[in-house]
Design a protein around this motif. Sequence first.
Motif, PDB file in Angstrom:
ATOM      1  N   GLU A   1       0.059   7.698  -6.584  1.00 33.41           N
ATOM      2  CA  GLU A   1       0.483   8.943  -5.942  1.00 33.41           C
ATOM      3  C   GLU A   1       1.470   8.683  -4.814  1.00 33.41           C
ATOM      4  OE1 GLU A   1      -1.959  12.895  -4.811  1.00 33.41           O
ATOM      5  OE2 GLU A   1      -2.532  11.106  -3.658  1.00 33.41           O
ATOM      6  N   GLN A   2       1.291   7.577  -4.089  1.00 32.40           N
ATOM      7  CA  GLN A   2       2.164   7.283  -2.959  1.00 32.40           C
ATOM      8  C   GLN A   2       2.200   5.782  -2.709  1.00 32.40           C
ATOM      9  OE1 GLN A   2       3.812   9.850  -1.418  1.00 32.40           O
ATOM     10  NE2 GLN A   2       5.016   8.315  -0.319  1.00 32.40           N
TER      11      GLN A   2
ATOM     12  N   GLU B   1       3.311   3.380   0.269  1.00 33.46           N
ATOM     13  CA  GLU B   1       3.654   3.483   1.690  1.00 33.46           C
ATOM     14  C   GLU B   1       4.453   2.283   2.208  1.00 33.46           C
ATOM     15  OE1 GLU B   1       3.044   6.145   3.244  1.00 33.46           O
ATOM     16  OE2 GLU B   1       1.486   7.133   2.048  1.00 33.46           O
TER      17      GLU B   1
ATOM     18  N   LEU C   1       5.905   4.332  -8.553  1.00 33.15           N
ATOM     19  CA  LEU C   1       5.367   5.652  -8.262  1.00 33.15           C
ATOM     20  C   LEU C   1       5.138   6.405  -9.573  1.00 33.15           C
ATOM     21  CD1 LEU C   1       4.674   7.448  -5.807  1.00 33.15           C
ATOM     22  CD2 LEU C   1       6.946   8.457  -6.048  1.00 33.15           C
TER      23      LEU C   1
END
Length: 387
Positions: free
Chosen positions: A118-119, A121, A218
């Motif tokens: 989802e992400q 970072e 991603l």
Amino acid sequence: MKKYIYHYSNMKTFSRLSLALAAAMTFSCGPQESELEAKKAQLKAYKDQYHELKSSISELEKEIAAEDSTFAKNNRKSVLVTTVKAQNQAFEHYLEVTGSVLSKKNVNISAEVAGRIEQIEVHEGMRAAKGEVLVSIDGESIDNNISELETQLDLATTLYEKQKRLWDREIGTEVQYLEAKNRVESLEKNLATLKTQKDKTTIRAPYHGTVEEVMVKLGELVQPGMPIINFVGESDLYIEADISEAYVGVLEQGDSVRVEFPSLGRDIKTKVTAVGAIINPSNRTFKVEVFLPSLKHIKPNMISVLRIKDYENKAATTVPTNLIQRDNKGEYVYVVDKGQAKKQYITKGETYHRVSEIKDGLSGGEVLIDKGFREVAEGSKVQIVES
């Protein structure tokens, strides 16, 4: 004798002709002839005389040497040489091997739950603190299950409380009370498990370190056990090297080691922390681990050179290794003895960094021929000059 007179006569005649020629050239040109031209002509005449004399001297020396051996020995040309002295000093020998910097905290962080990325970072080369979020995995299905369990738990809790009040008033059976209680406890455990799974959808840095590689993209679907990030810690670095089995028993835990980092131009002193107990059959080596303190700019997989002392003689006689030669009798160096080159046979010990230990043949202080040692022979006359 007649031959010698003949040579001398020829030289005198040649000399007179040369001087006459020079004088004739000087006067025949008149006042317009420059003094420089006259000097050039005179120099040429002298050179011609020199070459003639040199040739005559050489021929005479050969003829005399053939009849008088003493003359040949006394007139032998000296070889220009420089010298060094055999040294009395401490001698140390080091085993040099190439090692690699490794980290005990070099890990691949894998997914523990299934889901879609989802992400992300972080990026490659980014430093992260312990607990910092690296990657987030979609946990929508887990959230739905948690919500459903919470609803069931609310109902089960309400039923349990009512059943408990009845049981406290001795109404109902004990089985009904225990079933209600068990239902609540079971739902609480299931809810705790789902929340743990929910926490695992957020991947965090296990310690301070650097993101070496991001292995997912991603939106990519991942499964439990699938590598996501290669993460390298900033501490617990060490050096590992392969040592020849010839040194088994020579190296021990705690031995002093000098480590050089060629790319950084620096070296440190450390110690052996572990010695492997198994010989690698493919290259006949065993592993050695060396402690590495926390240093700036040191990175995993960096090349290093380990220098491990395996021999020491505190009162050795040493000479430059390049001066040692060999013939049919053995190894030797040239020493200066009464103005002549003399072979001094030796027994060589260990060699390290272009310096050799001499076990026998030299006691220290002997004058050795350095530059020019390849131009001399046994008995050659030598002339010592400054380096």
